[in-house]
Design a protein around this motif. Structure first.
Motif, PDB file in Angstrom:
ATOM      1  N   ASN A 130       0.728  -1.283   0.085  1.00  0.00           N
ATOM      2  CA  ASN A 130       0.052   0.074  -0.017  1.00  0.00           C
ATOM      3  C   ASN A 130       0.846   1.354  -0.050  1.00  0.00           C
ATOM      4  OD1 ASN A 130       1.155   0.239   2.727  1.00  0.00           O
ATOM      5  ND2 ASN A 130      -1.014   0.259   3.576  1.00  0.00           N
ATOM      6  N   GLY A 131       2.222   1.247  -0.021  1.00  0.00           N
ATOM      7  CA  GLY A 131       3.142   2.283  -0.019  1.00  0.00           C
ATOM      8  C   GLY A 131       3.695   3.011   1.050  1.00  0.00           C
ATOM      9  N   ALA A 132       3.176   2.222   2.287  1.00  0.00           N
ATOM     10  CA  ALA A 132       3.605   2.739   3.730  1.00  0.00           C
ATOM     11  C   ALA A 132       4.990   1.834   3.838  1.00  0.00           C
ATOM     12  CB  ALA A 132       2.669   2.308   4.620  1.00  0.00           C
ATOM     13  N   VAL A 133       5.643   2.559   4.779  1.00  0.00           N
ATOM     14  CA  VAL A 133       7.109   2.035   5.120  1.00  0.00           C
ATOM     15  C   VAL A 133       6.756   0.806   5.958  1.00  0.00           C
ATOM     16  CG1 VAL A 133       9.294   2.153   6.089  1.00  0.00           C
ATOM     17  CG2 VAL A 133       8.302   4.179   4.672  1.00  0.00           C
ATOM     18  N   GLN A 134       7.011  -0.171   5.629  1.00  0.00           N
ATOM     19  CA  GLN A 134       6.835  -1.577   6.332  1.00  0.00           C
ATOM     20  C   GLN A 134       7.742  -1.957   7.375  1.00  0.00           C
ATOM     21  OE1 GLN A 134       5.173  -5.149   4.226  1.00  0.00           O
ATOM     22  NE2 GLN A 134       6.799  -6.076   5.038  1.00  0.00           N
ATOM     23  N   SER A 135       9.189  -1.683   6.902  1.00  0.00           N
ATOM     24  CA  SER A 135      10.196  -1.865   7.814  1.00  0.00           C
ATOM     25  C   SER A 135      11.471  -1.102   7.547  1.00  0.00           C
ATOM     26  CB  SER A 135      10.361  -3.427   8.023  1.00  0.00           C
ATOM     27  OG  SER A 135      11.098  -3.776   6.806  1.00  0.00           O
ATOM     28  N   LEU A 136      12.425  -0.912   8.505  1.00  0.00           N
ATOM     29  CA  LEU A 136      13.791  -0.589   8.077  1.00  0.00           C
ATOM     30  C   LEU A 136      14.724  -1.454   8.880  1.00  0.00           C
ATOM     31  CD1 LEU A 136      15.774   1.795   7.227  1.00  0.00           C
ATOM     32  CD2 LEU A 136      15.232   2.845   9.395  1.00  0.00           C
ATOM     33  N   ASP A 139       8.210  20.570   7.307  1.00  0.00           N
ATOM     34  CA  ASP A 139       9.045  19.591   8.042  1.00  0.00           C
ATOM     35  C   ASP A 139       7.940  19.001   8.905  1.00  0.00           C
ATOM     36  OD1 ASP A 139      11.250  20.169   6.736  1.00  0.00           O
ATOM     37  OD2 ASP A 139      12.012  21.820   8.175  1.00  0.00           O
ATOM     38  N   ALA A 140       8.274  17.723   9.429  1.00  0.00           N
ATOM     39  CA  ALA A 140       7.311  17.238  10.496  1.00  0.00           C
ATOM     40  C   ALA A 140       8.346  16.456  11.504  1.00  0.00           C
ATOM     41  CB  ALA A 140       6.198  16.239  10.177  1.00  0.00           C
ATOM     42  N   THR A 141       8.513  16.867  12.849  1.00  0.00           N
ATOM     43  CA  THR A 141       9.292  16.517  13.885  1.00  0.00           C
ATOM     44  C   THR A 141       8.685  15.793  14.915  1.00  0.00           C
ATOM     45  OG1 THR A 141      10.876  18.502  13.417  1.00  0.00           O
ATOM     46  CG2 THR A 141      11.424  17.128  15.337  1.00  0.00           C
ATOM     47  N   THR A 142       9.187  14.706  15.194  1.00  0.00           N
ATOM     48  CA  THR A 142       8.783  13.925  16.378  1.00  0.00           C
ATOM     49  C   THR A 142       8.909  14.548  17.740  1.00  0.00           C
ATOM     50  OG1 THR A 142      11.004  12.731  16.433  1.00  0.00           O
ATOM     51  CG2 THR A 142       9.399  11.634  15.136  1.00  0.00           C
ATOM     52  N   SER A 143       7.903  13.983  18.580  1.00  0.00           N
ATOM     53  CA  SER A 143       7.893  14.752  19.901  1.00  0.00           C
ATOM     54  C   SER A 143       9.315  14.937  20.584  1.00  0.00           C
ATOM     55  CB  SER A 143       6.765  13.963  20.707  1.00  0.00           C
ATOM     56  OG  SER A 143       7.121  12.772  20.911  1.00  0.00           O
ATOM     57  N   SER A 144      10.173  13.707  20.118  1.00  0.00           N
ATOM     58  CA  SER A 144      11.404  13.757  20.983  1.00  0.00           C
ATOM     59  C   SER A 144      12.442  14.663  20.290  1.00  0.00           C
ATOM     60  CB  SER A 144      11.977  12.159  21.002  1.00  0.00           C
ATOM     61  OG  SER A 144      11.923  12.058  19.584  1.00  0.00           O
ATOM     62  N   LYS A 145      11.994  15.310  19.081  1.00  0.00           N
ATOM     63  CA  LYS A 145      12.988  16.067  18.407  1.00  0.00           C
ATOM     64  C   LYS A 145      13.989  15.234  17.818  1.00  0.00           C
ATOM     65  CE  LYS A 145      10.377  19.609  19.736  1.00  0.00           C
ATOM     66  NZ  LYS A 145       9.530  20.103  18.938  1.00  0.00           N
ATOM     67  N   ALA A 146      13.881  14.125  17.570  1.00  0.00           N
ATOM     68  CA  ALA A 146      14.873  13.162  16.978  1.00  0.00           C
ATOM     69  C   ALA A 146      14.954  12.991  15.600  1.00  0.00           C
ATOM     70  CB  ALA A 146      14.847  11.570  17.729  1.00  0.00           C
ATOM     71  N   ILE A 173      15.760   3.051  17.029  1.00  0.00           N
ATOM     72  CA  ILE A 173      16.055   3.943  15.728  1.00  0.00           C
ATOM     73  C   ILE A 173      15.242   3.577  14.523  1.00  0.00           C
ATOM     74  CG2 ILE A 173      17.591   4.727  13.807  1.00  0.00           C
ATOM     75  CD1 ILE A 173      19.899   4.415  16.150  1.00  0.00           C
ATOM     76  N   GLU A 174      15.335   2.214  14.257  1.00  0.00           N
ATOM     77  CA  GLU A 174      14.407   1.734  12.993  1.00  0.00           C
ATOM     78  C   GLU A 174      12.856   1.962  13.393  1.00  0.00           C
ATOM     79  OE1 GLU A 174      17.236  -2.260  12.433  1.00  0.00           O
ATOM     80  OE2 GLU A 174      15.265  -2.477  13.436  1.00  0.00           O
ATOM     81  N   LYS A 175      12.379   1.905  14.640  1.00  0.00           N
ATOM     82  CA  LYS A 175      10.793   1.963  14.842  1.00  0.00           C
ATOM     83  C   LYS A 175      10.726   3.544  14.714  1.00  0.00           C
ATOM     84  CE  LYS A 175      10.462  -2.062  17.874  1.00  0.00           C
ATOM     85  NZ  LYS A 175      10.107  -2.451  19.337  1.00  0.00           N
ATOM     86  N   GLU A 176      11.570   4.381  15.213  1.00  0.00           N
ATOM     87  CA  GLU A 176      11.197   5.785  15.484  1.00  0.00           C
ATOM     88  C   GLU A 176      11.160   6.386  13.799  1.00  0.00           C
ATOM     89  OE1 GLU A 176      10.028   8.953  17.974  1.00  0.00           O
ATOM     90  OE2 GLU A 176       9.910   6.775  18.120  1.00  0.00           O
ATOM     91  N   ILE A 177      12.209   6.041  13.097  1.00  0.00           N
ATOM     92  CA  ILE A 177      12.021   6.400  11.890  1.00  0.00           C
ATOM     93  C   ILE A 177      10.931   6.037  10.951  1.00  0.00           C
ATOM     94  CG2 ILE A 177      13.441   6.404   9.517  1.00  0.00           C
ATOM     95  CD1 ILE A 177      16.042   6.287  11.069  1.00  0.00           C
ATOM     96  N   VAL A 178      10.649   4.583  10.987  1.00  0.00           N
ATOM     97  CA  VAL A 178       9.234   4.267  10.112  1.00  0.00           C
ATOM     98  C   VAL A 178       7.987   5.040  10.647  1.00  0.00           C
ATOM     99  CG1 VAL A 178       7.953   2.048  10.081  1.00  0.00           C
ATOM    100  CG2 VAL A 178      10.427   2.043   9.919  1.00  0.00           C
ATOM    101  N   ARG A 179       7.993   4.731  12.158  1.00  0.00           N
ATOM    102  CA  ARG A 179       6.859   5.611  12.626  1.00  0.00           C
ATOM    103  C   ARG A 179       6.809   7.122  12.075  1.00  0.00           C
ATOM    104  NH1 ARG A 179       8.001   5.587  17.766  1.00  0.00           N
ATOM    105  NH2 ARG A 179       7.113   3.436  18.181  1.00  0.00           N
ATOM    106  N   ALA A 180       7.457   7.840  12.022  1.00  0.00           N
ATOM    107  CA  ALA A 180       7.848   9.090  11.629  1.00  0.00           C
ATOM    108  C   ALA A 180       7.453   9.230  10.104  1.00  0.00           C
ATOM    109  CB  ALA A 180       9.045   9.936  11.895  1.00  0.00           C
ATOM    110  N   MET A 181       7.982   8.481   9.314  1.00  0.00           N
ATOM    111  CA  MET A 181       7.682   8.766   7.946  1.00  0.00           C
ATOM    112  C   MET A 181       6.247   8.091   7.695  1.00  0.00           C
ATOM    113  SD  MET A 181      11.248   6.879   6.316  1.00  0.00           S
ATOM    114  CE  MET A 181      10.897   7.257   4.517  1.00  0.00           C
ATOM    115  N   ASN A 182       5.684   7.289   8.121  1.00  0.00           N
ATOM    116  CA  ASN A 182       4.457   6.810   7.967  1.00  0.00           C
ATOM    117  C   ASN A 182       3.386   7.885   8.480  1.00  0.00           C
ATOM    118  OD1 ASN A 182       4.940   4.547   6.534  1.00  0.00           O
ATOM    119  ND2 ASN A 182       4.967   3.186   8.476  1.00  0.00           N
ATOM    120  N   ASN A 183       3.613   8.424   9.591  1.00  0.00           N
ATOM    121  CA  ASN A 183       2.962   9.634  10.035  1.00  0.00           C
ATOM    122  C   ASN A 183       2.744  10.810   8.779  1.00  0.00           C
ATOM    123  OD1 ASN A 183       2.087   8.509  12.485  1.00  0.00           O
ATOM    124  ND2 ASN A 183       3.783   9.368  13.677  1.00  0.00           N
ATOM    125  N   VAL A 184       3.984  11.187   8.346  1.00  0.00           N
ATOM    126  CA  VAL A 184       3.918  12.241   7.583  1.00  0.00           C
ATOM    127  C   VAL A 184       3.171  11.816   6.115  1.00  0.00           C
ATOM    128  CG1 VAL A 184       5.399  13.253   5.729  1.00  0.00           C
ATOM    129  CG2 VAL A 184       6.285  13.181   8.284  1.00  0.00           C
TER     130      VAL A 184
END
Length: 249
Positions: A55-61, A164-171, A199-210
């Motif tokens: 479906n185009g979402a980031v499944q994993s990193l 720009d969309a930044t995670t709550s942790s600013k990471a 790191i993997e989970k946070e990046i995937v979550r951020a990309m899918n949220n955007v």
């Protein structure tokens, strides 16, 4: 002038043909999307793997255990962004190939039959109802025409706009232009002090949220342009358009 049976027959035949062509096209598009499969890409150094779901979402990193030595903590964001763009390119190619391979097959499929137009009662183009509805259509068209310039400008601006969309942790900061992710920026201190799994989970979550935010923007593209939205709905419904013009009841 009233509509005779010959005119009505021709009109309904044209509607039937248009509906059939639209049905086949929609079926071919749907079939192409259904045949998409996940795509996994890897950077040249073999340090990371990124998988896009069907479906185009980031499944994993997935980060290789030696990625810090191979890429360096400062290079991770750039490598993730590059892999994502590569995956999008491959996904587009996969979709186009699937569409081309199956369009003719879907057209000949027995399940894709030309729909039978619903039974209708012929209208009177000179009736009070038809005259009133045509006047409403003219007013709606005029209103949509008045909105057009601003609508086109707004859509063009949205396509060019960088956000720009930044995670709550600013990471993690994800940058997109229009609906397209263009870069991934990571806080180096956070990368240095965080384990690979997080790191993997946070990046995937951020990309899918955007990507979810971009999808909502597309859903709301007619916001503030009610006349264009209404006219578009009518134009995409031949039966309703003919009813409003008095050709049918």
């Amino acid at each position: 002038m009233s509509m005779d049976m010959a005119d009505a027959g021709r009109l309904m035949a044209e509607l039937q043909q248009t509906a059939g062509e639209l049905q086949r096209e929609l079926s071919a598009l749907a079939s192409a999307s259904e045949r998409l499969v996940p795509i996994t890409v890897q950077d040249d150094a073999g340090a990371i793997k990124l998988t896009l779901a069907a479906n185009g979402a980031v499944q994993s990193l997935e980060l290789d255990e030696d990625w810090r030595d191979t890429l360096g903590e400062a290079g991770l964001g750039l490598a993730v962004g590059s892999c994502y763009q590569d995956a999008l390119t491959q996904r587009s190619g996969q979709w186009l190939k699937s569409y081309a391979d199956n369009a003719e097959q879907d057209a000949a499929d027995a399940e894709v039959s030309i729909p039978v137009p619903p039974a209708v009662e012929l209208g009177g183009p000179r009736s009070a109802f038809a005259l009133e509805e045509r006047e409403k259509l003219r007013d709606l068209y005029a209103a949509a025409e008045a909105e057009q310039q601003d609508f086109v400008a707004k859509r063009a601006q949205a396509a060019r706009q960088t956000r720009d969309a930044t995670t709550s942790s600013k990471a993690v900061t994800i940058t997109r232009q229009g609906s397209m992710i263009t870069s991934v920026t990571l806080d180096e201190r956070w990368v240095r002090n965080t384990n690979d799994s997080m790191i993997e989970k946070e990046i995937v979550r951020a990309m899918n949220n955007v990507m979810a935010m971009a999808a909502r923007d597309l859903e709301n593209k007619y916001e503030g342009f009610a006349a264009i939205e209404q006219l578009t709905k009518i134009a995409n419904n031949p039966h309703e358009l003919m009813r409003r013009m008095g050709a049918i009841r």
